[in-house]
Scaffold this active site. Sequence first.
Site, short mmCIF file in Angstrom:
data_model
loop_
_atom_site.label_atom_id
_atom_site.label_comp_id
_atom_site.label_asym_id
_atom_site.label_seq_id
_atom_site.Cartn_x
_atom_site.Cartn_y
_atom_site.Cartn_z
N GLU A 75 0.83 -1.21 0.00
CA GLU A 75 0.00 0.00 0.00
C GLU A 75 0.86 1.26 0.00
OE1 GLU A 75 -3.07 0.06 -0.43
OE2 GLU A 75 -4.14 -1.55 0.61
N HIS A 94 -2.51 2.91 7.91
CA HIS A 94 -3.68 2.22 7.35
C HIS A 94 -3.92 0.97 8.19
CE1 HIS A 94 -6.37 -0.11 5.02
NE2 HIS A 94 -5.44 -0.94 4.58
N HIS A 96 -7.20 -2.00 9.77
CA HIS A 96 -8.51 -2.62 9.57
C HIS A 96 -9.26 -2.69 10.89
CE1 HIS A 96 -6.49 -4.85 5.96
NE2 HIS A 96 -6.74 -3.58 5.70
N HIS A 157 -13.04 -1.52 2.83
CA HIS A 157 -11.63 -1.83 3.07
C HIS A 157 -11.23 -1.58 4.52
CE1 HIS A 157 -7.27 -1.55 1.31
NE2 HIS A 157 -7.29 -2.13 2.48
#
Length: 214
Positions: A75, A94, A96, A157
């Site tokens: 990413e 980033h 989750h 996402h």
Amino acid sequence: MSDLEIKEALLAAAKEMITCGLVEGTAGNISARLPDGNVVLTPSSMDYQAMTLDDLVVTDLAGNVLAGDKMPTTEKSLHLACLRKHRDIGAVMHCHALFATMFAIVRQPIPCVIEEFDVYVGGDIEVADYRLTGSEELAEEVSNRVADKGAVLMANHGLLCVGKHPADVLKVAKLVERTAKIIWGARLLGTPVPLPDATLQQFAPLYKLIGRIQ
């Protein structure tokens, strides 16, 4: 901060990212701007608990690897686009996070109904349009959404947060996840009541002062 201090802070934030449940396995990634303008990133698909300073990867803002034996996160475009476009961002994460990702999947913004959220995140968190993971299109879409906010949801996402340095961006991610959980629970009890407009106007300017590099 020196190169070493930034790398140590990034590694500590990466390890905390998994121990506090923002990611599972080798998912997620974090980057930080170095004093010379280059970027240090976590490597691709590596156990965070086993990760050392030697495993971190340094690239320029174009993504060319300058130091490190491993591949940078897949990413990397997401991180580099944010850092290129916004000079007042020093770190990108980033993850989750469970509740934040629930909002991303149903494509609902996380509303700013708590004062500290306005101060440290800058208001409601938008949902960026869906783009394929790892693509330049996703990087462009997401980086456009953090011009004046500390976080953005990535449709179907997860969550992306920005801040001054790795410890700061970890704090933002934790706050977003906690608030997403609070909103989820509040909606089971009833309809969340928004903050008064006067309160939002009073706190709104503080994000740029607190959350970004001056």
